[in-house]
Write a protein that holds these residues in place. Structure first.
Motif, PDB file in Angstrom:
ATOM      1  N   ARG A 131     -21.766  13.822  16.499  1.00  0.00           N
ATOM      2  CA  ARG A 131     -21.023  12.581  16.723  1.00  0.00           C
ATOM      3  C   ARG A 131     -20.397  12.559  18.116  1.00  0.00           C
ATOM      4  NH1 ARG A 131     -18.256  10.292  11.521  1.00  0.00           N
ATOM      5  NH2 ARG A 131     -16.748   9.625  13.099  1.00  0.00           N
ATOM      6  N   ASP A 133     -17.812  11.071  19.017  1.00  0.00           N
ATOM      7  CA  ASP A 133     -16.353  11.044  19.017  1.00  0.00           C
ATOM      8  C   ASP A 133     -15.743  12.431  18.852  1.00  0.00           C
ATOM      9  OD1 ASP A 133     -17.247  11.254  16.397  1.00  0.00           O
ATOM     10  OD2 ASP A 133     -15.529  10.167  15.558  1.00  0.00           O
ATOM     11  N   SER A 148     -25.049  15.299  21.860  1.00  0.00           N
ATOM     12  CA  SER A 148     -24.079  14.286  21.450  1.00  0.00           C
ATOM     13  C   SER A 148     -24.683  12.896  21.591  1.00  0.00           C
ATOM     14  CB  SER A 148     -22.814  14.393  22.311  1.00  0.00           C
ATOM     15  OG  SER A 148     -21.914  13.344  22.002  1.00  0.00           O
ATOM     16  N   ASN A 150     -24.190   8.484  19.968  1.00  0.00           N
ATOM     17  CA  ASN A 150     -23.521   7.535  19.071  1.00  0.00           C
ATOM     18  C   ASN A 150     -24.470   7.047  17.982  1.00  0.00           C
ATOM     19  OD1 ASN A 150     -25.160   5.736  20.472  1.00  0.00           O
ATOM     20  ND2 ASN A 150     -23.573   4.173  20.684  1.00  0.00           N
ATOM     21  N   TRP A 152     -24.633   8.049  15.103  1.00  0.00           N
ATOM     22  CA  TRP A 152     -23.878   7.965  13.852  1.00  0.00           C
ATOM     23  C   TRP A 152     -23.286   6.573  13.640  1.00  0.00           C
ATOM     24  CZ3 TRP A 152     -18.464   7.196  13.881  1.00  0.00           C
ATOM     25  CH2 TRP A 152     -17.855   7.261  15.148  1.00  0.00           C
TER      26      TRP A 152
END
Length: 219
Positions: A131, A133, A148, A150, A152
């Protein structure tokens, strides 16, 4: 749709043209903290379909011109020609199987976990899409790419096992760099017969196979 590389090293897709969208997505950008070196137009088109396909209707203008074979596969994937690709190059695409490795989606991988290869099995690379974040950047070890993204956020807009589609999109985009010919879904992924047939057809149009992880832990 546009393909974007920014100065931080991130790459991804941006939906910006309402003309080609049936309903504008809640999340209009799809980012990864790395840019694939082998940026094949056909695979970008397939990845775009996996991420934004549920929002697309009518004409679909991919970031780059795609082959007629892939355009036909995308149209079939959408069901009854709901998506009609517009920037199609002449001639059929070339199916290129680069290497015989498998790329396994890992939904709960942990850094420092046991290796996923053994001497008597097909070489497998794990893909851990974390994720955006909680982590940034990427790390490639002996048998795992941790990245990493986004994805998700896009998964949260899908139902059931279609939540895997954005993660499959990442796998499609990095398959050539990793010399992969087969994508491996988690064992608990249960697609309907129609979903599975559609995925096999779509991925097959860009030279990728699809399997499920049926191995025992540690094997």
């Amino acid at each position: 749709m546009s393909w974007i590389n920014d100065k931080s090293g991130r790459a991804g897709l941006v939906a910006h043209d309402l003309e080609y969208l049936d309903a504008f997505p809640v999340v209009s950008e799809f980012w990864m903290d790395a840019s694939p070196a082998s940026n094949w137009a056909d695979r970008v088109a397939v990845a775009t379909t996996l991420v934004f396909g549920s929002h697309m209707g009518g004409r679909f203008h991919a970031p780059f011109a795609m082959s007629s074979d892939v355009a036909a596969a995308i149209s079939r994937f959408s069901g009854n020609g709901q998506i009609v690709p517009t920037n199609v190059s002449s001639g059929a695409g070339t199916l290129t199987w680069r290497g015989g490795l498998e790329l396994a989606l890992e939904t709960d991988a942990v850094m420092g976990s046991e290796r996923i290869n053994s001497l008597d099995a097909t070489r497998r690379i794990g893909l851990n899409v974390v994720r955006s974040d909680i982590a940034t950047g990427r790390l490639f070890t002996f048998d795992r790419l941790t990245l990493s993204s986004n994805a998700w956020l896009h998964a949260g807009q899908r139902a059931g096992n279609e939540q895997l589609y954005p993660f499959l999109a990442v796998a499609v985009l990095f398959a050539a760099d990793l010399q992969v010919s087969t994508l491996v879904c988690p064992a608990d992924a249960e697609f309907t017969d129609q979903q599975l047939a559609s995925l096999l057809d779509l991925l097959g149009s860009v030279g990728l196979g699809l399997e499920f992880d049926r191995s025992e832990p540690g094997h």
